[in-house]
Design a protein around this motif. Structure first.
Motif, PDB file in Angstrom:
ATOM      1  N   GLY A   1      16.783  85.030 -39.885  1.00 24.36           N
ATOM      2  CA  GLY A   1      16.817  86.580 -39.783  1.00 24.36           C
ATOM      3  C   GLY A   1      18.151  86.915 -39.515  1.00 24.36           C
ATOM      4  N   THR A   2      18.151  88.228 -39.728  1.00 27.25           N
ATOM      5  CA  THR A   2      19.460  89.194 -39.714  1.00 27.25           C
ATOM      6  C   THR A   2      20.128  89.106 -38.323  1.00 27.25           C
TER       7      THR A   2
ATOM      8  N   GLY B   1      24.272  77.624 -38.007  1.00 31.58           N
ATOM      9  CA  GLY B   1      23.602  78.221 -37.039  1.00 31.58           C
ATOM     10  C   GLY B   1      22.228  77.339 -37.143  1.00 31.58           C
ATOM     11  N   MET B   2      21.552  77.076 -38.072  1.00 38.10           N
ATOM     12  CA  MET B   2      20.450  76.422 -38.377  1.00 38.10           C
ATOM     13  C   MET B   2      20.580  74.879 -37.622  1.00 38.10           C
ATOM     14  N   LYS B   3      21.907  74.448 -37.754  1.00 39.19           N
ATOM     15  CA  LYS B   3      22.108  72.876 -37.365  1.00 39.19           C
ATOM     16  C   LYS B   3      22.171  73.206 -35.738  1.00 39.19           C
ATOM     17  N   VAL B   4      22.645  74.202 -35.271  1.00 40.16           N
ATOM     18  CA  VAL B   4      22.503  74.352 -33.698  1.00 40.16           C
ATOM     19  C   VAL B   4      21.038  74.321 -33.298  1.00 40.16           C
ATOM     20  N   CYS B   5      20.184  75.040 -34.023  1.00 37.63           N
ATOM     21  CA  CYS B   5      18.894  75.143 -33.716  1.00 37.63           C
ATOM     22  C   CYS B   5      18.208  73.510 -33.830  1.00 37.63           C
TER      23      CYS B   5
ATOM     24  N   VAL C   1      24.249  85.686 -46.369  1.00 35.45           N
ATOM     25  CA  VAL C   1      25.180  86.412 -46.978  1.00 35.45           C
ATOM     26  C   VAL C   1      26.660  85.307 -46.449  1.00 35.45           C
ATOM     27  N   ASP C   2      26.569  84.632 -45.558  1.00 39.52           N
ATOM     28  CA  ASP C   2      27.455  83.340 -45.111  1.00 39.52           C
ATOM     29  C   ASP C   2      26.706  82.072 -45.118  1.00 39.52           C
TER      30      ASP C   2
ATOM     31  N   VAL D   1      23.321  86.260 -41.966  1.00 40.09           N
ATOM     32  CA  VAL D   1      22.207  87.005 -42.838  1.00 40.09           C
ATOM     33  C   VAL D   1      22.341  88.438 -42.664  1.00 40.09           C
ATOM     34  N   ARG D   2      22.137  89.126 -43.670  1.00 44.09           N
ATOM     35  CA  ARG D   2      22.009  90.696 -43.646  1.00 44.09           C
ATOM     36  C   ARG D   2      20.886  91.228 -44.529  1.00 44.09           C
TER      37      ARG D   2
END
Length: 283
Positions: free
Chosen positions: A36-37, A77-81, A69-70, A63-64
């Motif tokens: 998500g953004t 970020g998903m690795k942290v999750c 976008v990055d 995410v935008r």
């Protein structure tokens, strides 16, 4: 009025707030990656299709408007999750399967980036779903209108006979509400976002102009889609989680509007449930 609270959605909310579900070590895990953004959410289902874990991390501008976008920051970020989820659930990349979703109206090439994030984390991406279809799956909705208020955009989809027959996406969402709140309170963006989340029962009157703009977009789209006549309107997404938003929406749209329970978790749960249904189960 339908409550939309399925057993799976109720359990997903429970494990999100209380931690991973207790029980035997799961076998075939289905993972729903929601990029998500504002927030990234990861939901895990056991081989029976029930939630056993759900975690969230800020997207941090990776995410935008629902579009990555990055790429490297999205993976991080998903690795942290994933790391947080793995503390309570043993996840074997050789057995577990992931899936992702994308907003309406983007190209297949752009949508594929969401699948690439899943694969970069070591999982097979077994499904790539349109976000409204995933939301309908989580709600058990066969017929209805889903309004998904995300961080960067508001998506509207009409579902008939379990299929999305119309969808649109406009760039007005939770981020715009946070900007309005920041200006009104005289604080920075991060403080306003925190305040909005902590006091979700306070700011609907202040945010009414943004909510009315979203509602006007939905109303205009519905007027051009006669197949939506008579269908219930349900709000999902983290941006919708403000007490009083239904009333503002109803006043503009001109038909009953309800808030989905666990609105932040609807789409990520639906991603995982869609994958589970395709792989192992049935509705």
């Amino acid at each position: 009025m339908t409550s939309w609270l399925t057993p799976e959605l109720s359990l997903c909310g429970q494990v999100f707030r209380e931690g991973t579900a207790e029980g035997e070590t799961p076998g075939n895990i289905c993972l729903g990656f929601d990029l998500g953004t504002t927030n990234m959410v990861l939901v895990a289902l056991d081989e029976e299709g029930f939630p056993i874990g759900a975690v969230m991390e800020p997207s941090k501008a990776s995410v935008r408007d629902g579009v990555v976008v990055d790429y490297l920051e999205a993976i991080r970020g998903m690795k942290v999750c994933l790391d947080r989820l793995s503390r309570g659930i043993p996840i074997d990349e050789s057995i577990a399967v992931g899936a992702a979703a994308y907003p309406p109206g983007i190209s297949s090439k752009t949508a594929k980036v969401c699948a690439n994030v899943v694969e970069a984390l070591g999982f097979e991406c077994g499904g790539l779903y349109e976000e409204p279809s995933a939301a309908a799956e989580a709600l058990g909705m066969a017929d209805g209108v889903i309004v998904d208020i995300g961080g960067g955009s508001t998506g509207m989809s009409v579902v008939r006979d379990e299929k999305v027959i119309f969808s649109s996406d406009e760039p007005t969402g939770g981020t715009h509400m946070t900007l309005v709140l920041a200006g009104a309170l005289g604080v920075d963006f991060d403080r306003a976002e925190e305040e909005k989340r902590k006091n979700r029962n306070r700011y609907a009157p202040l945010l009414k102009p943004v909510l009315e703009k979203m509602a006007t977009i939905v109303r205009d789209e519905l007027e051009g889609c006669p197949e939506s006549d008579g269908l219930p309107v349900v709000l999902v997404g983290g941006g919708a989680d403000i007490v009083g938003v239904e009333g503002v929406m109803e006043s503009i749209i001109g038909r009953p509007v309800s808030m989905a329970p666990e609105s932040l978790l609807v789409t990520p749960l639906g991603i995982a449930r869609s994958l589970w249904r395709d792989r192992y189960g049935s509705k």
